[in-house]
Design a protein around this motif. Structure first.
Motif, mmCIF file in Angstrom:
data_model
loop_
_atom_site.group_PDB
_atom_site.id
_atom_site.type_symbol
_atom_site.label_atom_id
_atom_site.label_comp_id
_atom_site.label_asym_id
_atom_site.label_seq_id
_atom_site.Cartn_x
_atom_site.Cartn_y
_atom_site.Cartn_z
ATOM 1 N N SER A 41 108.566 55.600 30.501
ATOM 2 C CA SER A 41 109.020 57.161 30.817
ATOM 3 C C SER A 41 109.712 57.885 29.887
ATOM 4 C CB SER A 41 109.997 56.771 32.077
ATOM 5 O OG SER A 41 109.105 56.929 33.215
ATOM 6 N N GLY A 65 103.748 49.535 39.081
ATOM 7 C CA GLY A 65 103.739 49.600 37.542
ATOM 8 C C GLY A 65 104.910 49.811 36.856
ATOM 9 N N SER A 71 111.568 53.074 34.154
ATOM 10 C CA SER A 71 111.767 53.866 35.291
ATOM 11 C C SER A 71 112.386 53.095 36.361
ATOM 12 C CB SER A 71 110.264 54.232 35.600
ATOM 13 O OG SER A 71 109.519 53.327 35.798
ATOM 14 N N GLU A 90 104.481 44.787 38.637
ATOM 15 C CA GLU A 90 103.616 44.564 37.447
ATOM 16 C C GLU A 90 102.631 43.806 37.215
ATOM 17 O OE1 GLU A 90 103.668 46.944 34.763
ATOM 18 O OE2 GLU A 90 102.115 45.211 34.098
ATOM 19 N N ASP A 118 99.202 41.935 41.242
ATOM 20 C CA ASP A 118 98.280 42.992 41.312
ATOM 21 C C ASP A 118 98.760 43.815 42.297
ATOM 22 O OD1 ASP A 118 96.152 45.092 42.025
ATOM 23 O OD2 ASP A 118 94.597 43.571 40.995
ATOM 24 N N ALA A 119 99.154 45.001 42.293
ATOM 25 C CA ALA A 119 99.532 46.080 43.259
ATOM 26 C C ALA A 119 98.954 46.167 44.621
ATOM 27 C CB ALA A 119 99.685 47.378 42.750
ATOM 28 N N ASP A 138 102.733 54.654 39.713
ATOM 29 C CA ASP A 138 102.501 54.840 38.121
ATOM 30 C C ASP A 138 101.612 53.474 37.543
ATOM 31 O OD1 ASP A 138 102.896 55.827 35.942
ATOM 32 O OD2 ASP A 138 104.845 55.263 35.417
HETATM 33 C C1 LIG Z 1 102.435 53.823 32.646
HETATM 34 S S1 LIG Z 1 102.590 52.217 32.852
HETATM 35 C C2 LIG Z 1 104.255 52.234 33.706
HETATM 36 C C3 LIG Z 1 105.318 52.864 33.189
HETATM 37 C C4 LIG Z 1 106.713 52.804 33.862
HETATM 38 N N1 LIG Z 1 106.604 52.958 35.136
HETATM 39 C C5 LIG Z 1 107.629 53.763 33.568
HETATM 40 O O1 LIG Z 1 107.611 54.842 33.613
HETATM 41 O O2 LIG Z 1 108.236 53.175 32.345
HETATM 42 C C6 LIG Z 1 101.618 51.381 33.948
HETATM 43 C C7 LIG Z 1 102.040 49.920 34.156
HETATM 44 O O3 LIG Z 1 100.994 49.720 35.317
HETATM 45 C C8 LIG Z 1 100.586 48.326 35.117
HETATM 46 N N2 LIG Z 1 99.561 48.305 35.989
HETATM 47 C C9 LIG Z 1 98.093 48.581 35.965
HETATM 48 N N3 LIG Z 1 97.515 48.203 36.994
HETATM 49 C C10 LIG Z 1 98.466 47.489 37.921
HETATM 50 C C11 LIG Z 1 98.116 46.962 39.006
HETATM 51 N N4 LIG Z 1 96.869 46.721 39.422
HETATM 52 N N5 LIG Z 1 99.091 46.319 39.633
HETATM 53 C C12 LIG Z 1 100.377 46.359 38.942
HETATM 54 N N6 LIG Z 1 100.727 46.761 37.872
HETATM 55 C C13 LIG Z 1 99.456 47.430 37.268
HETATM 56 C C14 LIG Z 1 100.331 48.206 33.705
HETATM 57 O O4 LIG Z 1 100.160 46.850 33.423
HETATM 58 C C15 LIG Z 1 101.330 48.926 33.175
HETATM 59 O O5 LIG Z 1 102.503 48.086 32.830
#
Ligand SMILES: C[S@@+](CC[C@H](N)C(=O)[O-])C[C@H]1O[C@@H](n2cnc3c(N)ncnc32)[C@H](O)[C@@H]1O
Length: 216
Positions: A41, A65, A71, A90, A118-119, A138
């Protein structure tokens, strides 16, 4: 106006709260130790998230995420006190040690609960066990529609969903047809939310676009 204009961004940063020292260090650590540091972020988005949390005054927040934890810590900082919590999901288990250190280094880390997985798999259980007042989306841009469908049905009336990156570097509106899965995912999400009468919505043209959604 996307705040990718560096002069505007510089000006904004000079006129908002400064970035707390621990987050400044965390951001530097992200840039030296992690791949894809652009996902973090940073100062502007972080202060905006904290302010939005102050305004909504949620008891329970969910983040999809985590990445480095930046964040999640900004959200935690905006919470009223330690009785309020952030659950953050995450998928990349190799980030767990980095995130744990980020949380340990912050006075607000104790408000954050990290869930590795996994979300899409963890969401049904977390939504069943908790009543969230705010969700920050995110994670994987390809799956925003699926996240939204799971969330909007289960969240209480009055809850907020904040979705990041919804202007996707301007690609959603540049007139070109983009065939990559991430752009298509974001565009489908934006169209779905726009047509959904169960929610009120607004898009902040901040950084990469932040959609604010209120469940009626
Ligand atoms: C844009 S980054 C998040 C940035 C963080 N929220 C910030 O603002 O600092 C997206 C994150 O989502 C994770 N991600 C991707 N697919 C995901 C899923 N299916 N479930 C959980 N996390 C996931 C990625 O590994 C990555 O670390």
């Amino acid at each position: 106006m996307l705040t990718t204009d560096s002069k505007i961004e510089e000006y904004i940063l000079e006129h908002i709260d400064s970035e707390p020292d621990n987050l400044h260090l965390l951001y530097r650590r992200v840039n030296t130790e992690l791949l894809y540091s652009r996902m973090c972020s940073g100062h502007l988005q972080g202060r905006m998230l904290k302010m939005l949390v102050r305004m909504v005054r949620p008891q329970r927040v969910l983040e999809l995420g985590t990445y480095a934890g930046y964040s999640a810590l900004c959200i935690a900082e905006g919470l009223a006190d330690d009785s309020c919590t952030v659950d953050t999901i995450e998928v990349e288990d190799e980030l767990e040690d980095f995130i744990t250190r980020s949380l340990d280094d912050s006075e607000y880390g104790r408000r954050v609960r990290l869930h590795i997985g996994d979300a899409m798999e963890l969401l049904p259980r977390l939504l069943g066990e908790n009543s969230y007042d705010m969700v920050y989306v995110d994670a994987n841009k390809r799956h925003y529609v699926e996240y939204y469908n799971l969330l909007v049905d289960r969240l209480r009336s009055g809850a907020f969903i904040l979705a990041d990156n919804t202007l996707w570097d301007g690609k959603v509106a540049d007139g070109n047809s983009h065939n990559d899965a991430q752009t298509r995912g974001i565009m489908a999400f934006n169209d779905l939310v726009a047509a959904d009468d169960r929610v009120e919505k607004a898009i902040l043209p901040m950084r990469d676009g932040l959609t604010l959604i209120y469940k009626k």
